[in-house]
Design a protein around this motif. Structure first.
Motif, PDB file in Angstrom:
ATOM      1  N   ALA A  25      -1.020   1.681 -25.673  1.00 50.54           N
ATOM      2  CA  ALA A  25       0.183   0.849 -25.781  1.00 50.54           C
ATOM      3  C   ALA A  25       0.805   0.553 -24.425  1.00 50.54           C
ATOM      4  O   ALA A  25       1.720  -0.271 -24.329  1.00 50.54           O
ATOM      5  N   GLY A  26       0.333   1.225 -23.381  1.00 48.57           N
ATOM      6  CA  GLY A  26       0.885   0.982 -22.049  1.00 48.57           C
ATOM      7  C   GLY A  26      -0.009   1.592 -20.990  1.00 48.57           C
ATOM      8  O   GLY A  26      -0.687   2.598 -21.243  1.00 48.57           O
ATOM      9  N   ILE A  27      -0.036   0.971 -19.830  1.00 51.12           N
ATOM     10  CA  ILE A  27      -0.804   1.501 -18.694  1.00 51.12           C
ATOM     11  C   ILE A  27       0.031   1.323 -17.434  1.00 51.12           C
ATOM     12  O   ILE A  27       0.579   0.241 -17.186  1.00 51.12           O
ATOM     13  N   THR A  28       0.136   2.378 -16.663  1.00 54.27           N
ATOM     14  CA  THR A  28       0.811   2.362 -15.367  1.00 54.27           C
ATOM     15  C   THR A  28      -0.152   2.885 -14.321  1.00 54.27           C
ATOM     16  O   THR A  28      -0.911   3.827 -14.583  1.00 54.27           O
ATOM     17  N   ALA A  29      -0.153   2.277 -13.160  1.00 53.45           N
ATOM     18  CA  ALA A  29      -1.005   2.759 -12.068  1.00 53.45           C
ATOM     19  C   ALA A  29      -0.269   2.606 -10.751  1.00 53.45           C
ATOM     20  O   ALA A  29       0.502   1.658 -10.565  1.00 53.45           O
TER      21      ALA A  29
ATOM     22  N   ALA B 127       0.872  -1.180   0.000  1.00 51.46           N
ATOM     23  CA  ALA B 127       0.000   0.000   0.000  1.00 51.46           C
ATOM     24  C   ALA B 127       0.905   1.226   0.000  1.00 51.46           C
ATOM     25  O   ALA B 127       1.489   1.554   1.028  1.00 51.46           O
ATOM     26  N   PRO B 128       1.080   1.900  -1.127  1.00 51.10           N
ATOM     27  CA  PRO B 128       0.363   1.653  -2.370  1.00 51.10           C
ATOM     28  C   PRO B 128       0.943   0.501  -3.179  1.00 51.10           C
ATOM     29  O   PRO B 128       2.058   0.043  -2.927  1.00 51.10           O
ATOM     30  N   GLU B 129       0.130   0.038  -4.140  1.00 52.66           N
ATOM     31  CA  GLU B 129       0.583  -0.936  -5.103  1.00 52.66           C
ATOM     32  C   GLU B 129       1.006  -0.218  -6.386  1.00 52.66           C
ATOM     33  O   GLU B 129       0.640   0.937  -6.602  1.00 52.66           O
ATOM     34  N   VAL B 130       1.763  -0.928  -7.210  1.00 53.49           N
ATOM     35  CA  VAL B 130       2.150  -0.401  -8.521  1.00 53.49           C
ATOM     36  C   VAL B 130       1.842  -1.466  -9.559  1.00 53.49           C
ATOM     37  O   VAL B 130       2.186  -2.640  -9.373  1.00 53.49           O
ATOM     38  N   PHE B 131       1.172  -1.063 -10.617  1.00 52.91           N
ATOM     39  CA  PHE B 131       0.911  -1.959 -11.744  1.00 52.91           C
ATOM     40  C   PHE B 131       1.462  -1.324 -13.016  1.00 52.91           C
ATOM     41  O   PHE B 131       1.363  -0.110 -13.202  1.00 52.91           O
ATOM     42  N   ARG B 132       2.038  -2.169 -13.871  1.00 56.81           N
ATOM     43  CA  ARG B 132       2.490  -1.684 -15.178  1.00 56.81           C
ATOM     44  C   ARG B 132       2.402  -2.791 -16.201  1.00 56.81           C
ATOM     45  O   ARG B 132       2.702  -3.951 -15.931  1.00 56.81           O
ATOM     46  N   ALA B 133       1.979  -2.440 -17.413  1.00 60.29           N
ATOM     47  CA  ALA B 133       2.037  -3.347 -18.556  1.00 60.29           C
ATOM     48  C   ALA B 133       2.224  -2.499 -19.808  1.00 60.29           C
ATOM     49  O   ALA B 133       1.777  -1.353 -19.869  1.00 60.29           O
TER      50      ALA B 133
END
Length: 462
Positions: free
Chosen positions: A408-412, A351-357
């Protein structure tokens, strides 16, 4: 006389296990060689025990957020001994289930350290002496181990690597963390929730250096508010056990400052388990820290494939499994093309988390290469999301990278953003346009609405 198998697999981690299950299920005579425990690092000394720690301590973070919002009070006590017992029981039960599945499929399990002794021949050092296995095809899935540098070697006393920290019987009251990547950050969060004061040191000038710089800023802001002592952009000369403490000496002219804690975690990356396998005799090449070089078909030598951490393409368990699936389908004659991973999701938990693709607007590492053509970005802040508000955890954002009108990409980054992983990765794989986002019905109220808001937000130059 040595038994010859259609497929021999070195390593019983995610990649090796999945390859064995799929190959044996398809009728290939298969043997799996494992020198330690089934499940590899991920199950036994990495992903899973760390998530058990984070899951058990999540109420601590949730209560702290609601307390800060002045709607709750109290405390959550973590029984560390009970948590460790639960962890060990879960891991043992999972290993047992894995073994039963392999046995049920007819996979020959060979316990010992395997080494290639010639083309089509593997020798395994078992408890009963050497055993020779013949193979038509070989998959090397030997994974990786914690890395270290001169002066930063774990000593097993007060200076530990991730394996040593997970084996503790008591959580220290203070913890020095060397390394601001995913391993260090996840373990530091779990330790803090269990009462440890965190000091984190990294030679890079920001946390999670492989991620979007905006992600790093969010992480640093959150962890500073939680009381972490962040020492970024500084080098470490040494970390040693001195009496009952771990002592870290910073590398600076005229004598470095010393930092002290009950324990130190060395989390400076991982190294491939490729030494001593005998692959060079078959024509395989090792590069960098010892990663096995592979071609477009994940082949390192005729009939020899390398999957997972050991090939260095992507050090993620699900990447190993995906690569293993490709190799087995290739051996079965179902796929003759080059390996294509598609967008690879990665997640930092906590917490927090990180997501990327997919791609980032600016490359930070080889796994997120800079776009070959100009890109645009659009973003949405989590503070506007009702679910983020409900959990009193509003720090963070979702950012979309657009190329030629398609995602083409997502980061959160933010609380719970790992929930977006599958959906966001599919959006990238399908190459959504703005019109696709407009036509899709997003459920309300959900965190997914922040993804929708980012997809529909105005685009700007990266």
């Amino acid at each position: 006389m040595a038994t010859t198998y259609d497929l021999v697999i070195l390593g019983g981690g995610p990649g090796g296990f999945d390859a064995a299950v799929e190959a044996a299920g398809a009728g290939l005579k298969t043997a799996l060689v494992e020198a330690a425990e089934l499940g590899g690092t991920c199950l036994n000394r990495g992903c899973i025990p760390t998530k058990l720690w984070l899951g058990a301590t999540e109420p601590v973070e949730a209560l702290a957020a609601q307390t800060k919002a002045r709607v709750a009070s109290g405390s959550v006590g973590i029984d560390f001994a009970a948590l460790q017992t639960r962890k060990d029981k879960y891991l043992a039960a999972t290993r047992k289930a894995m073994q039963q599945r392999l046995t049920g499929l007819g996979v020959d399990l060979v316990a010992g350290l395997g080494r290639v002794v010639g083309a089509g021949s593997l020798e395994v050092a078992t408890a009963d002496g050497p055993r020779t296995l013949g193979y038509r095809n070989l998959i090397v899935a030997t994974g990786s181990r914690p890395g270290s540098f001169p002066g930063l070697a774990p000593d097993g006393a007060k200076v530990l690597d991730s394996t040593g920290l997970l084996a503790l019987t008591e959580m220290p009251k203070s913890l020095l963390v060397v390394g601001g990547g995913f391993i260090g950050l996840e373990m530091a969060q779990a330790a803090q929730r269990m009462g440890a004061k965190i000091t984190l040191v990294d030679a890079l000038n920001r946390l999670a250096g492989a991620e979007d710089p905006e992600v790093s800023k969010t992480l640093e802001s959150v962890f500073k508010r939680q009381g972490w002592d962040l020492r970024l952009g500084v080098k470490v000369a040494s970390v040693t056990t001195r009496g009952a403490e771990a002592v870290l000496t910073l590398d600076s002219p005229g004598g470095g400052e010393e930092l002290r804690a009950d324990c130190a975690l060395i989390a400076v990356g991982r190294r491939p388990n490729s030494a001593g396998l005998g692959l060079e005799a078959l024509g395989a090449t090792l590069s960098g820290a010892g990663y096995i070089q592979t071609d477009a078909q994940l082949q390192s030598a005729p009939g020899v494939y390398a999957v997972g951490d050991v090939n260095g393409r992507m050090l993620l368990a699900h990447a190993a499994s995906h690569q293993a699936h490709y190799v087995v389908t290739r051996l079965l004659g179902h796929d003759s093309g080059p390996y294509d991973s598609g967008p690879v999701p990665s997640i930092l938990y906590g917490a927090p988390e990180v997501f990327r693709a997919g791609i980032m607007a600016q490359a930070q590492d080889d796994n997120a290469k800079a776009p070959s053509s100009p890109v645009l970005v659009s973003r949405a802040q989590l503070i506007a999301n009702p679910i983020a508000q409900a959990h009193a955890a509003t720090a963070g954002f979702v950012k979309c990278v657009w190329r030629e009108g398609k995602v083409a990409g997502i980061t959160a980054v933010g609380a719970g953003v790992s929930r977006l992983a599958c959906f966001a990765t599919l959006i990238i794989k399908l190459g959504w346009t703005r019109e696709d986002a407009e036509a899709f019905m997003f459920p309300h109220p959900t965190l997914d609405e922040s993804l929708k808001a980012a997809l529909l937000a105005d685009k700007e130059a990266a």
